[in-house]
Design an enzyme around this catalytic site. Structure first.
Site, mmCIF file in Angstrom:
data_model
loop_
_atom_site.group_PDB
_atom_site.id
_atom_site.type_symbol
_atom_site.label_atom_id
_atom_site.label_comp_id
_atom_site.label_asym_id
_atom_site.label_seq_id
_atom_site.Cartn_x
_atom_site.Cartn_y
_atom_site.Cartn_z
ATOM 1 N N ALA A 61 56.839 80.565 85.629
ATOM 2 C CA ALA A 61 55.600 80.539 86.339
ATOM 3 C C ALA A 61 54.828 79.049 85.899
ATOM 4 O O ALA A 61 54.985 78.694 84.789
ATOM 5 C CB ALA A 61 54.504 81.614 86.129
ATOM 6 N N GLY A 102 59.089 83.506 84.337
ATOM 7 C CA GLY A 102 59.110 83.840 85.919
ATOM 8 C C GLY A 102 60.517 83.565 86.503
ATOM 9 O O GLY A 102 60.792 84.027 87.388
ATOM 10 N N GLU A 105 62.865 86.190 85.773
ATOM 11 C CA GLU A 105 62.496 87.331 86.357
ATOM 12 C C GLU A 105 62.793 87.427 87.941
ATOM 13 O O GLU A 105 63.173 88.146 88.524
ATOM 14 C CB GLU A 105 60.954 87.457 86.294
ATOM 15 N N GLU A 125 57.043 84.164 77.278
ATOM 16 C CA GLU A 125 55.795 84.282 77.638
ATOM 17 C C GLU A 125 55.092 84.641 76.356
ATOM 18 O O GLU A 125 53.886 84.499 76.041
ATOM 19 C CB GLU A 125 55.596 85.566 78.498
HETATM 20 N N1 T1G Z 1 54.320 75.458 83.784
HETATM 21 C C1 T1G Z 1 53.701 74.188 83.937
HETATM 22 N N2 T1G Z 1 54.141 73.171 83.509
HETATM 23 C C2 T1G Z 1 55.177 73.149 82.532
HETATM 24 C C3 T1G Z 1 56.082 74.475 82.409
HETATM 25 C C4 T1G Z 1 55.525 75.596 82.830
HETATM 26 N N3 T1G Z 1 56.132 76.736 82.904
HETATM 27 N N4 T1G Z 1 57.082 74.160 81.559
HETATM 28 C C5 T1G Z 1 57.084 72.841 81.267
HETATM 29 N N5 T1G Z 1 56.110 72.062 81.758
HETATM 30 C C6 T1G Z 1 55.783 70.748 81.926
HETATM 31 C C7 T1G Z 1 55.193 70.443 80.438
HETATM 32 O O1 T1G Z 1 53.858 70.528 80.358
HETATM 33 C C8 T1G Z 1 55.595 68.826 80.470
HETATM 34 O O2 T1G Z 1 54.644 68.277 81.488
HETATM 35 C C9 T1G Z 1 56.829 68.722 81.399
HETATM 36 O O3 T1G Z 1 56.795 70.261 82.117
HETATM 37 C C10 T1G Z 1 58.002 68.805 80.588
HETATM 38 O O4 T1G Z 1 58.121 69.624 79.777
HETATM 39 C C11 T1G Z 1 55.105 85.669 85.512
HETATM 40 C C12 T1G Z 1 53.552 84.431 84.013
HETATM 41 C C13 T1G Z 1 60.988 74.315 79.986
HETATM 42 C C14 T1G Z 1 62.005 74.565 77.677
HETATM 43 O O5 T1G Z 1 56.838 79.524 78.571
HETATM 44 O O6 T1G Z 1 59.320 75.808 77.174
HETATM 45 O O7 T1G Z 1 56.640 82.674 83.770
HETATM 46 O O8 T1G Z 1 53.711 66.898 79.439
HETATM 47 O O9 T1G Z 1 58.178 68.376 77.669
HETATM 48 O O10 T1G Z 1 61.295 70.004 76.171
HETATM 49 O O11 T1G Z 1 56.370 86.518 83.501
HETATM 50 O O12 T1G Z 1 58.663 72.791 78.549
HETATM 51 O O13 T1G Z 1 55.505 65.917 81.315
HETATM 52 O O14 T1G Z 1 53.217 66.385 82.240
HETATM 53 O O15 T1G Z 1 58.455 71.018 77.538
HETATM 54 O O16 T1G Z 1 62.623 69.502 78.303
HETATM 55 C C15 T1G Z 1 57.129 80.925 81.011
HETATM 56 C C16 T1G Z 1 57.396 76.675 79.062
HETATM 57 C C17 T1G Z 1 55.830 80.654 81.765
HETATM 58 C C18 T1G Z 1 58.425 77.654 79.434
HETATM 59 C C19 T1G Z 1 61.357 72.304 78.881
HETATM 60 N N6 T1G Z 1 57.627 79.672 80.838
HETATM 61 N N7 T1G Z 1 58.122 75.490 78.872
HETATM 62 O O17 T1G Z 1 61.136 71.791 77.781
HETATM 63 O O18 T1G Z 1 60.194 69.459 78.377
HETATM 64 S S1 T1G Z 1 54.668 81.902 82.008
HETATM 65 C C20 T1G Z 1 57.410 79.069 79.748
HETATM 66 C C21 T1G Z 1 58.983 75.253 78.087
HETATM 67 C C22 T1G Z 1 55.601 83.093 82.970
HETATM 68 C C23 T1G Z 1 55.955 85.161 84.183
HETATM 69 C C24 T1G Z 1 55.184 84.392 83.410
HETATM 70 C C25 T1G Z 1 59.564 73.928 77.877
HETATM 71 C C26 T1G Z 1 60.959 73.787 78.735
HETATM 72 P P1 T1G Z 1 54.257 66.705 80.944
HETATM 73 P P2 T1G Z 1 58.657 69.771 77.962
HETATM 74 P P3 T1G Z 1 61.466 70.111 77.672
#
Ligand code: T1G
Length: 692
Positions: A61, A102, A105, A125
C-alpha cells in the site's frame, strides 16, 4: 502512470506501473479493477496475468496515503482483492523483485501465483507499527502454514521467493522470462475450474492453541512499547479459529486500531525520515559520484578500527595507518576479536571473517595510502594534531581523493584550510562503536564540493549507515543538542534531584540510558575537558559545577569504578553513591538553592525540550536541512525511543504551543538563560504548525 492493459493472444496482462515500488495508491487500485473488468467483458480473453513493472511486483500500500481519505477511498485494497478473487476467469500473479505488504496480499487474492527466484516476499507492516490489513494474516497461513506465516508476519522480514517454492504460495517457479513463463502457465490453466481460492484452504496445526500461546509469550517479551506484534499474533490466531470472512473482519478491526496509534505514526515518520535524510536540496540526485574503490583510515584505535571495519564489511579494501607497529597490531587484533565475537553469535562465517580481514591492510607510511579514493582520519581530537595529519594528507593523497575527518566537535572549515584542496575535505562523524552505531553525521564544509558530499552520502548507504548532513558548528547536530540536555541534567541535580531519579525518569520515557549512567559509561572526564574549554571560550554558557567536583575527585565513571554511581570491579551495575548524593545536596546549599521535589514529568520535559529547543535553532540556522534529520540523528545515534519518533516529531505530537508554554515556565526558574525559546519554535507554535 498506474497500470497498463495489454492483450497477448487470449491472455490479458495488467502491469502495475507506479514507480518507484508500484505502491498500491488509489489510482493504481482503480486501474487494476478497470483492467480486470475489461478482461472479464472481453470474450476472447481466457485468463489474466497481473504483474509489476520496474523494481518488482509491488512494495505494498502507499504509506503516504495513510491517515488520509485516499487510503480508504474506493476501490480500497480490500475491494480490489475481492474483485480479483471473485473474477470468473483465472487471475495469475507474476512476481519478480518484490511482493510486500499489500502487494503480497493482492497476489494472495489471485487464483494462481508464479515467480522467478530472487524476489523479496514479505509482510513488513509490523515494522510500521501496523499489521497486514488486506487479508495477509488470514491468507498467508493458509498457503505457508501457521508457524512460517506467523514468523514472517511478526518479524516483517523478507524471505526469498525460491525459499518458498513448493509451498502453496507459488504454483510454479519460472526459469527465464517471467512474462513468457506466466503466459504459458496461464494458457495451461485457463479452462481449469473451479478457480482455486486461498480463502477456501484450511490452516491446520496440531495443538495450534499451544503454539499460539507460546508465540504470544515470546512476542510479549520482546515487543516492549510496540502494540503491533502481539496484535499480529491475535490476527493470525483468527485464521485458525474463525471462518475466513470473520477472520478478515477481525484483522480489519485490529488494523484500524493500530494505524491510529502514536507508535505507528512514529515508525512511519522514521521510515520516511530515513529516506529524506539522503536528499540534499542543492545537490542534484544525478550528481556524478567519485568512485570509492579503496579507503584508508588514519589511526587504528577504537574509532579508527571501527571505521575500517565498516569498509571491510562493505567489501571495500581499507588500509589503517598508525605511527607505531604495536598500535597497528593492537588495532588489527581488536578487529579480529570483534569479528570472532560476531562469528560466535552466528552472525558471521569463518569464510566471511577471513574475507573481511583480508580486506584490511596496515601501514606505517603515509606514502603507501596515496592511491586511496577516500581517507578518514580518526586521530586525537586536537586541532594541532588534525593540522599535522591534513597537511601530510594534502601532500600524499592523489588528486580527487576525498579527505575526511572523524572529528566530533572541531571546525571542519578550519581543517580544510590545512590543505590546498578544501573542496575535497568533509567531516564524517562516526559514533562509537563505529562498526555498530548506524548514525553518520556528514559535515559539509563551506567549500566541500557537491560531488564529494553526494559521494559520501552514497558511501553511507553502502556501509549501511544513516547519513545525515550537518553544517559546521560546535557539536554539529547531535552533540550540540546533547550539551543542552546535559546542562539541564546538571541543573536538575542542583534543584533537588539525584542522579538515579533523573536516569529512571528519562529511561521510563524510553531512552536506552539516562544522562548520568551514560556519562559514567562514556567517561565523565570527556565532558569535563569540553566544559573547561567552554568556560574560557563561552563564559555565557553556564553549567552546574557538580560534574566538575565529581571529576576533581577522580570519579570518571565505570573506568574508575566510581562516577555518578559506584561500581564493583568487573560489574557494570550502577549503584547509587551516598557520597555523591551528599556532595550534590551540599552543593545546592553552597550555591543557595533551596532543594525541592521535582516530578518525573518535569525531568522529562526539561531534558527533552532542551533537545527540541536547540534542534529548532539548528534547523533555523540551516545546520540541519530539516527537522526530520534531527529525529534521525537522535533515533540512530543517541538512543531516543523509536516509538516516540525522535525529539522534533515528539514535540509535534505534544503540540508546539504546549512545548513553548513549558519552556516559558522553565525560563522563570533556575538558570533562565538556558531557556531562550527558539524563534522558529515560537513562530510555528503561534501559527499552529509543526516541525515535520
Ligand atoms: N509507500 C510509499 N512509498 C514507498 C513505499 C510504500 N509502501 N515503499 C517505498 N516507498 C518509497 C520510499 O519512500 C522511497 O521514496 C522510494 O519508494 C524508494 O524506497 C494493507 C497497509 C520496497 C524494500 O512496508 O521496505 O501494504 O525517498 O529507498 O531500498 O497490508 O522501500 O525515493 O521519494 O526504500 O529499493 C507495506 C516499505 C506497506 C514496504 C524498496 N510495505 N518499503 O527498498 O528503496 S503497508 C512496506 C520498503 C501495507 C497492507 C498494508 C522499501 C522497499 P523516495 P527505498 P529500496
Amino acid at each position: 502512470m498506474t497500470a497498463t492493459y495489454q492483450v497477448h493472444g487470449d491472455i490479458a496482462v495488467i502491469t502495475l506501473e507506479n514507480p518507484p515500488v508500484n505502491g498500491l495508491g488509489h489510482a493504481t487500485r482503480s486501474a487494476i479493477v478497470d483492467g480486470v473488468q475489461r478482461a472479464l467483458e472481453d470474450a476472447a480473453i481466457r485468463a489474466i496475468v497481473l504483474t509489476g513493472a520496474g523494481k518488482g511486483f509491488s512494495g505494498g500500500a502507499d504509506i503516504r496515503e495513510f491517515n488520509t481519505p485516499k487510503a480508504l477511498q474506493e476501490p480500497s485494497l480490500h475491494t480490489v482483492i475481492r474483485v480479483v478473487e471473485s473474477a470468473g476467469k483465472p487471475v495469475v500473479a507474476a512476481i519478480h523483485g518484490l511482493a510486500m505488504g499489500g502487494g503480497l496480499e493482492l497476489a494472495l487474492g489471485c487464483h494462481y501465483r508464479v515467480a522467478v527466484a530472487g524476489a523479496q516476499i514479505a509482510l513488513p507492516e509490523v515494522k510500521l507499527g501496523i499489521l497486514p490489513g488486506a487479508g495477509g494474516t488470514q491468507r498467508l497461513p493458509r498457503v505457508l502454514g501457521l508457524e512460517r506465516a506467523l514468523n514472517m508476519i511478526v518479524s516483517g522480514s523478507p524471505v526469498l521467493s525460491e525459499k518458498l517454492a513448493g509451498t502453496r504460495l507459488f504454483d510454479q517457479m519460472i526459469d527465464g522470462d517471467l512474462l513468457q513463463g506466466a503466459l504459458g502457465f496461464a494458457r495451461g490453466i485457463a479452462d481449469q475450474r473451479p478457480l482455486p481460492k486461498v480463502r477456501d484452504l484450511r490452516v491446520s496445526l496440531p495443538n495450534a492453541d499451544g503454539y499460539l500461546q507460546f508465540a504470544r509469550n515470546t512476542v510479549r517479551a520482546v515487543a516492549a512499547q510496540f502494540p503491533a506484534p502481539l496484535k499480529c499474533v491475535d490476527a493470525v490466531a483468527a485464521a485458525v479459529s474463525k471462518p475466513f470472512d470473520e477472520g478478515l473482519h477481525f484483522e480489519r478491526q485490529l488494523f484500524l486500531e493500530l494505524v491510529q496509534t502514536s507508535e505507528s505514526k512514529a515508525l512511519r515518520h522514521a521510515f520516511f525520515a530515513e529516506r529524506a535524510a539522503s536528499k540534499i536540496p542543492d545537490v542534484p540526485g544525478d550528481t556524478v559520484l567519485r568512485p570509492i574503490r579503496s579507503a584508508a583510515v588514519i589511526g587504528a584505535g577504537t574509532m579508527g578500527g571501527g571505521i575500517a571495519m565498516n569498509f571491510a564489511n562493505a567489501g571495500i579494501p581499507v588500509t589503517m595507518l598508525e605511527t607505531k607497529q604495536e598500535a597497528l597490531d593492537k588495532g588489527l587484533a581488536t578487529i579480529r576479536k570483534n569479528y570472532e565475537n560476531s562469528m560466535k553469535k552466528g552472525k558471521l562465517t569463518q569464510a566471511q571473517l577471513d574475507q573481511r580481514m583480508g580486506l584490511i591492510g596496515s601501514t606505517l607510511s603515509y606514502e603507501s595510502i596515496g592511491s586511496a579514493d577516500i581517507v578518514i582520519e580518526a586521530v586525537f581530537e586536537d586541532m594541532a594534531v588534525k593540522e599535522a595529519v591534513f597537511r601530510k594528507l594534502d601532500e600524499v593523497m592523489k588528486p580527487g581523493a576525498i579527505l575526511a575527518s572523524n572529528t566530533s566537535t572541531l571546525d571542519v572549515d578550519k581543517i580544510a584550510q590545512f590543505t590546498r584542496r578544501p573542496q575535497d575535505v568533509i567531516g564524517t562523524h562516526f559514533f562509537s562503536p563505529a562498526n555498530v552505531m548506524k548514525l553518520l553525521e556528514i559535515v559539509r564544509g563551506r567549500q566541500t564540493a557537491n560531488d564529494v558530499l553526494a559521494t559520501v552520502m552514497d558511501l553511507a548507504k553502502k556501509i549501511r549507515k544513516t547519513g545525515v548532513v550537518s553544517g559546521v558548528c560546535d557539536g554539529f547536530i547531535g552533540n550540540r543538542m546533547v550539551e543542552q540536555y546535559i546542562r539541564q541534567a546538571g541543573f536538575l541535580l542542583e534543584e533537588g534531584c539525584l542522579p538515579a531519579q533523573v536516569d529512571r525518569a528519562i529511561e521510563k520515557f524510553g531512552f536506552a540510558m539516562g544522562p548520568f549512567r551514560m556519562s559514567d559509561l562514556a567517561g565523565n572526564d570527556i565532558g569535563w575537558y569540553i566544559r573547561k574549554r567552554r568556560y574560557v571560550e563561552k563564559p555565557e554558557v553556564t553549567y552546574s559545577r557538580i560534574a566538575d567536583k565529581l571529576c576533581e575527585q577522580g570519579r570518571f565513571g565505570q573506568k574508575t569504578s566510581a562516577g555518578w554511581y559506584d561500581y564493583k570491579p568487573g560489574d557494570r551495575k550502577a549503584r547509587p553513591s551516598e557520597a555523591v548524593n551528599q556532595m550534590i545536596i551540599a552543593h545546592s546549599a553552597e550555591i543557595g538553592v533551596q532543594r525541592r521535589q521535582v516530578s518525573d514529568e518535569e525531568i522529562v520535559e526539561r531534558l527533552v525540550y532542551a533537545l527540541v529547543n536547540e534542534g529548532a535553532l539548528i534547523v533555523e540556522e540551516g545546520i540541519a536541512l530539516r527537522a526530520s534529520d534531527i529525529d534521525m540523528v537522535y533515533l540512530t545515534g543517541y538512543g531516543f525511543p523509536l516509538f516516540r519518533g525522535g525529539p522534533m516529531f515528539y514535540a509535534d505530537t505534544v503540540g508546539l504551543p504546549n512545548v513553548l508554554m513549558a519552556i516559558r515556565r522553565f525560563a522563570k526558574g533556575h538558570h533562565p538563560e538556558a531557556w531562550r525559546p527558539a524563534p522558529l519554535l515560537e513562530k510555528l507554535a503561534t501559527e499552529g504548525k509543526t516541525f515535520n
